[in-house]
Design a protein around this motif. Structure first.
Motif, PDB file in Angstrom:
ATOM      1  N   PRO A 234      64.293  65.707  58.760  1.00  0.00           N
ATOM      2  CA  PRO A 234      63.494  66.911  58.488  1.00  0.00           C
ATOM      3  C   PRO A 234      64.015  67.730  57.306  1.00  0.00           C
ATOM      4  O   PRO A 234      63.223  68.236  56.512  1.00  0.00           O
ATOM      5  CB  PRO A 234      63.591  67.698  59.801  1.00  0.00           C
ATOM      6  CG  PRO A 234      63.826  66.663  60.841  1.00  0.00           C
ATOM      7  CD  PRO A 234      64.660  65.610  60.171  1.00  0.00           C
TER       8      PRO A 234
ATOM      9  N   ASP B 265      54.936  74.341  57.178  1.00  0.00           N
ATOM     10  CA  ASP B 265      55.863  73.731  58.126  1.00  0.00           C
ATOM     11  C   ASP B 265      55.126  73.115  59.313  1.00  0.00           C
ATOM     12  O   ASP B 265      55.544  72.079  59.831  1.00  0.00           O
ATOM     13  CB  ASP B 265      56.878  74.764  58.617  1.00  0.00           C
ATOM     14  CG  ASP B 265      57.896  75.135  57.556  1.00  0.00           C
ATOM     15  OD1 ASP B 265      58.069  74.356  56.585  1.00  0.00           O
ATOM     16  OD2 ASP B 265      58.521  76.204  57.678  1.00  0.00           O
ATOM     17  N   SER B 266      54.022  73.727  59.747  1.00  0.00           N
ATOM     18  CA  SER B 266      53.292  73.164  60.891  1.00  0.00           C
ATOM     19  C   SER B 266      52.700  71.791  60.545  1.00  0.00           C
ATOM     20  O   SER B 266      52.645  70.906  61.397  1.00  0.00           O
ATOM     21  CB  SER B 266      52.195  74.120  61.381  1.00  0.00           C
ATOM     22  OG  SER B 266      51.204  74.285  60.401  1.00  0.00           O
TER      23      SER B 266
ATOM     24  N   VAL C  37      55.614  69.295  60.815  1.00  0.00           N
ATOM     25  CA  VAL C  37      55.936  68.955  62.201  1.00  0.00           C
ATOM     26  C   VAL C  37      54.931  67.944  62.751  1.00  0.00           C
ATOM     27  O   VAL C  37      55.315  66.923  63.327  1.00  0.00           O
ATOM     28  CB  VAL C  37      55.973  70.231  63.074  1.00  0.00           C
ATOM     29  CG1 VAL C  37      56.048  69.881  64.553  1.00  0.00           C
ATOM     30  CG2 VAL C  37      57.151  71.115  62.675  1.00  0.00           C
TER      31      VAL C  37
END
Length: 149
Positions: free
Chosen positions: A54, A109-110, A113
């Motif tokens: 990540p 960022d979502s 993910v």
């Protein structure tokens, strides 16, 4: 009625958001899709451990946020990807649409993910280079097959 069917068909073939981006790969340096994907992998997997971590993805993606506001627009992404990998802009728009997991026309960022969960095909909590390569090669090659008919 015919115009409506043509519009629906073009959205289904060429991508989300109503944009007619080409999913047929073309590169200004005539690089093959496998060469571009290898270059992307080299740029992401900085420590060479075979895992797309990540933090590596975040570092990689941060270079696309030109105005540093925490999200990446399609124009920011397209400009940077085109500059670095020389894929034609229309194809890069197609890539952006596939990375924009929630279809809000920006990468955040979502999206990362959700994207990471999709790529972890063996469910071990990590994205291997093999999983990443398979995902990217599918993006680069699957549409071409769909257009060959």
């Amino acid at each position: 009625m015919i115009a409506f069917l043509v519009l629906i068909g073009s959205v289904a073939v060429y991508g989300k958001h109503g944009h007619n981006h080409s999913c047929i790969h073309t590169n200004h340096d005539h690089l093959l899709s496998s060469q571009v994907v290898s270059n992307v992998i080299a740029d992401i997997d900085k420590d060479g451990d075979g895992i797309v971590e990540p933090t590596e993805v975040q570092h990689f993606v941060a270079g696309y946020d030109l105005d540093k506001n925490g999200n990446i627009t399609e124009s920011e992404f397209t400009l940077q990807w085109h500059r670095h990998y020389l894929d034609v802009r229309d194809f890069v728009g197609y890539l952006f649409q596939n990375f924009d997991m929630n279809n809000d026309m920006r990468l955040t960022d979502s999206d990362l993910v959700a994207w990471s969960k999709n790529l972890d095909t063996d469910g071990n909590g990590e994205i291997s280079i093999a999983e990443f390569r398979t995902y990217m090669m599918n993006l680069y090659t699957n549409c071409v097959t769909a257009h060959a008919n």
